[in-house]
Design an enzyme around this catalytic site. Structure first.
Site, mmCIF file in Angstrom:
data_model
loop_
_atom_site.group_PDB
_atom_site.id
_atom_site.type_symbol
_atom_site.label_atom_id
_atom_site.label_comp_id
_atom_site.label_asym_id
_atom_site.label_seq_id
_atom_site.Cartn_x
_atom_site.Cartn_y
_atom_site.Cartn_z
ATOM 1 N N GLY A 203 -49.425 -28.734 22.460
ATOM 2 C CA GLY A 203 -48.833 -27.942 23.533
ATOM 3 C C GLY A 203 -49.048 -28.522 24.900
ATOM 4 C CG LEU A 229 -43.798 -28.809 20.523
ATOM 5 C CD1 LEU A 229 -42.845 -29.858 21.051
ATOM 6 C CD2 LEU A 229 -44.044 -27.724 21.546
ATOM 7 C CG ASP A 230 -46.944 -31.069 20.283
ATOM 8 O OD1 ASP A 230 -46.208 -32.027 20.611
ATOM 9 O OD2 ASP A 230 -47.411 -30.270 21.094
ATOM 10 C CB ALA A 231 -46.052 -29.807 13.557
#
Lengths: 286, 286, 286, 286
Positions: A203, A229-231
Site C-alpha cells: 500500500g 494490488l501489490d499481490a
C-alpha cells in the site's frame, strides 16, 4: 554462430520430460548452451528453460523445429511454452509519475548499451519528467489520470503502446493502479517496483510504516502486476539495513537505490526470458 | 518410495550430453527429481548433477544401471563421475585446536538430527576441547603436532580416520597446515574454514590485517584444502559489515558467527553431493 | 582499571544534554570510553548511552556519583535512566518447546565463555530437550501449558524465575504466547525470536506463508515481547535469499541459521546494555 | 531555522573532550542535533562529529564561535578540525574514461536534486562520453594522457579544476593513475571506485582474477586516493553473490550496479561531512 533460441516450458510433472525435449533439440543438431529445470514437487509441476544454438537459425528451420516439438512433445505432455529468439530486441515502455530515480536508471542502461532493448515510449500522468525524456530523445506522452477519466486514460495508454509496438510495460514508481483490463491487454507483461519488502507494508506509504514499526531492515520488491494490488508474482527483492538513526527521509533515500537496482534486476530477468509464472509465483532461471 | 540416486558428472562439452544421460535413466524407468547442468563455455567443460528415484533401488538394479551408464555414456564421452545413494550416511571427523564455536555448531547439527551424518571422531592437537567431545559422547583423540613430529602425527591421524571409517575431514579452526600426503590420502575430502574473505587476508591473523587495512566488510571462506595453503577451491563465502567502531576483538566476535555458518553451508553442500571440483574451482548445485 | 559504568538515558530533547551528563562524569574524574547519542527529531526525544571508567568503582563512589547525577541532571531534565556495571553478570533463563537450534547456540556461547552470562534455568512445556539441558548441567523445568492451566503455569514459571534470580527471559522458539502479566512481572525483559521478517508473516507458520507468497528473501526478527503478539519493539533482523528451488523444508533449514544468529545478536545487545526502548521502537547503540 | 554547522575533530584521546566541545557550543546557545564520537583505544585517538544549529548563523557569529573554540579547546587539546556549513554546496568534478555507468548515476543524482551538489566539470582521457556530458549541459574537457604527456596533462587538469572551483574529484572508473602531486594539489579530496573487494584483487582486471579464483562473492570498494595505488583509506564497500554460473561478463554486469552504488555512498558521506581520515583508515559517522 547462429542465433540463440530459448524455450520456456511448464507442464504437469511426468517422467522423461528433460530427455523428450533435449532429444528433439539434438535431432535438429542444436547445441544446448544452458539448461535449467525445476520440479515443484508439492504442486506437481515441471519447469524448464533451455537455450541452444540451432544448426540453422533461418525462419524455416526454426518453424520446422517448432512443429516437431509441438507434435512430439508439447502436445502429448500438455505443455505451456514460449519459444524466443535471443536476438530479438524487446520493446519496453516506462510509466512514471514524479519520482525520477528509476527512470534515470533504466534510461542509462538502455543508452549505454548495457541492455539490448528498445525504449520507444515514456508515459506519465504528470509533466515533471518530460524534460528527462526529451533529453534522451524518447517520446513522452502525458496522459492525466483521475478517478473519472481512468478508463479513457487507459484506452489512450493502450493505443500508445500498440502504436509503439511495446512488449513490456515497466511501472517505474508510477503511483497509479492499473486495471485488470489493462493488464490483460498487455498479456500480463507489466512489471512494478514496490518500495517495501512485500508482503510487509503493502500500500501507500511503506517507508512511513516501516519507520513507525521500527524495523531494522527495509526492502524493495519487483513483481508482475495483477488485479490484486501489490499481490502479483514476485520477481526480485532486496534489502538494506536501517537503524534508529534513519528518519523516514533517510529510508526514502536509501530506498531509492534499492528500488532502482531491484527493478532493474527484474526487468533484466524478463528481457533475458528467465521467468516462468505459475500459481502467482515465479520461477527465475538465472 | 525408493532410495534417491545422485549422479555427478563432468566431461568435455559435447552436443547431446543431457539427453544421453537422461535417456539411460529413463530407460531404467527412473523418475528425475532434480537436474542441474552447467557448461563452462570458456573452459569447454560440461557439469551435471541429476537425482532420481530408480524403479528399484536394490544393489543389483543399481549396478545394472551403472554398467549401462558407463558403457553407453560415461566411457564414450570421457566423463568423470560419481554415483551416490542419498540414504548413505557420510562419516565425518572434526579437527580442532582451541576455538570451540565451529565444533559446537557442527555437533549441534548432528545431535539435533538437522544433518543426517555420523561424527565418530574428533581430533585435536590440544586437550582443551576434550570435555566438549566427552559431553557429546564422541571419541576424542589428542594428537600433538610439532614441526619435528608432524609426519608421525599425520600417520597417526590417518590411522584413526581409517579405523573410524571417515569419509570427510572438517578442519574447524584447526590452525595447523596439513600435508599434501594427508590430503591425497583423504582423496581431497578435507574442508577448511578460513576466517577471511579469501583471497584477501590469507594466512595467519586475518582480523588484525582487516582492522589495520580499515575494511568495511569482513568475511569467511570455506574451501577444500589443497597443497597450496588457503588457495583451494572455494565452496562458500559470506560477509558481515564492520565499521570504525569495531576493534579487532569485535571483528573476532562477529567473525565467529560467520565462520560457523559458512563452514556449515560448505559441509552441508558436500554431504548433499552438490559439489563438483574442476580447475581449482567448485560448481555447487544448490 | 576500574569497572566500567554504563548509563542509558532518554528524555525530552533539550539543549545542552550531552554537556550536562558528561560534565558530571568529568567532575567525578571518569574517563568516557564510549558515547552514543541520538535525537529522534520527529518525536522530540533524546537518547544517550555513555560508558566510562570511574575514578573509583567502589559502591560508595558509584552511589555518590548517582546522587549527583540525579539531582543535577536526571531530575531537572525529566530523564528516564538506568545505571549498570559492566562487570555484573546477567542471569538468563531460556524457554523452549521442541526446536533445539537456538538453545544449542545459546548454550554454546555461554559454555565457551563467548558471553559473560549465567544460564541457571531452562523451562519447557515439553520434555524433549531435557537431555540437552542435562548434558550442559543446567536445571531443566518441565512446565506443561494448556489453555486451562496457563495462568497456573505462568505462576509456576515466575516462581522458578524468581528463585533462580533471573534478569532476562529468552524465548528460543518457545511456541507459546506469554501473558501481559508475565511480561510485566519480568519488567518487559523478555526477548523472542520470530521466524519471519516481521511485520510480514506474523503468526503461526511463516515459512509456509512465505513459500505460498513466493518471496525471494526470508527473514527472522528478534524483539521484546509485548502484550500484542509479534508486535513488540524490534531489536534485530536479518534475511537470507531463497528461490523457487527452496521448498518449505529448505526455508525451515535456512531459517534455522538465521533465527539463531538474529536471536544471539539481540540477546548480546541486551546483555551489553545497548538497547533503549521508546514508543515501541528500539534504539540500539552498537 | 539557522544554517547547520558541522565540526569534525580528531586529537589525542583525553578526558573531558566531549564536554569541552559541547560546552562551547552550549555557551553560544547552539542546539546540537547530532553528535557522534569515537575513541580508537588502540591508537589512542579521539574522533568527533557534532552538528548543531547556532543561535545566529551570520558570518560574524560563526567566526566568534570559531575563535572561542580554537583558543579554549582546539589549541589546548591539539585538535585537528574542520568547521563546515551544511548549506554550502560542494563542487565536484567527475573523471571518466569509457565506462559510463558511474557517470550516469552521479549525473542522475545531481540532476534530480537527490544530491545538493554542483557538477561543473567532467574530464576524460577519451571523447566517448562527451555526448553524455553535453546532454546534461556539463562542461566536458578532453585531456588525453600518455606516459609521455602525463605531467602536462595533470597540470591542465588542475588548471581546469581551479577554474571551476572544484572541491572534490571523483574518479568514476577513470582507469588512470593520478600522481601524488595531483592528490596533494586537491588536498587528498579524490575519491576512487575500485571494482573489487579490496584488498583482494587490487590492480588491473579484478573480475577476471575473481573468476579465475572461483570466489562466491564479488565486491566493490570506494576509497580516497593516495600515492599507493588501491591502498588508500576505504570509505565504503559492498558485495554481491556470484556462482559458477557467472562468467567474467556476468561479473562485470553485476559489478556495474555494485560500483555505482558503492561510489555513490562514499561520495554522499563525503558531501555530508561524515568522514574523518586517520592512519590510512576512515571513521564514517553515518
Amino acid at each position: 554462430m547462429t542465433d540463440k533460441l530459448i524455450l520456456l516450458i511448464h507442464c504437469p510433472d511426468r517422467e522423461g520430460l528433460v530427455a523428450s525435449v533435449t532429444n528433439v533439440i539434438r535431432r535438429f543438431r542444436g547445441n544446448v548452451v544452458d539448461l535449467d529445470q525445476h520440479v515443484d514437487t508439492e504442486r506437481g509441476v515441471f519447469f524448464m528453460r533451455v537455450a541452444w544454438n540451432p544448426a540453422t537459425d533461418d525462419e524455416a528451420g526454426v518453424e520446422e523445429f517448432q512443429r516437431a516439438f509441438v507434435s512430439e512433445v508439447a502436445a502429448p505432455y500438455a505443455m505451456q511454452w514460449r519459444l524466443q529468439r535471443a536476438s530479438r530486441r524487446e520493446r519496453m515502455a516506462v510509466f512514471v509519475s514524479k519520482y525520477s530515480h528509476c527512470l534515470y536508471d533504466l534510461l542509462a542502461r538502455w543508452e549505454s548499451g548495457e541492455w539490448d532493448v528498445e525504449i520507444p515510449l515514456i508515459v506519465s500522468n504528470h509533466r515533471d519528467l518530460e524534460p528527462v525524456a526529451r533529453r534522451h530523445g524518447v517520446r513522452f506522452e502525458h496522459v492525466p489520470v483521475t478517478a473519472a477519466t481512468k478508463a479513457g486514460a487507459e484506452r489512450r495508454q493502450l493505443e500508445l503502446l500498440r502504436e509503439a509496438g511495446v512488449d513490456l510495460v515497466v511501472l517505474a514508481r508510477y503511483m497509479q493502479i492499473v486495471s485488470p483490463e489493462f493488464i490483460a491487454a498487455m498479456d500480463g507483461k507489466v512489471i512494478n517496483i514496490h518500495h517495501s519488502f512485500l508482503p510487509a507494508f503493502a500500500g501507500g506509504q511503506p517507508y512511513h510504516a516501516a519507520n513507525a514499526r521500527g524495523v531494522k531492515i527495509i526492502g524493495a520488491t519487483s513483481h508482475y502486476v495483477t488485479a490484486d494490488l501489490d499481490a502479483g508474482p514476485i520477481i526480485a527483492q532486496d534489502v538494506v539495513t536501517v537503524s534508529h538513526k534513519d528518519s523516514v527521509e533517510d529510508m526514502v533515500r536509501k530506498g531509492r537505490d534499492l528500488e532502482k537496482i531491484v527493478l532493474a534486476r527484474a526487468v533484466y530477468a524478463h528481457l533475458m526470458h528467465q521467468i516462468l509464472v505459475y500459481d502467482n509465483r515465479t520461477v527465475v532461471f538465472e
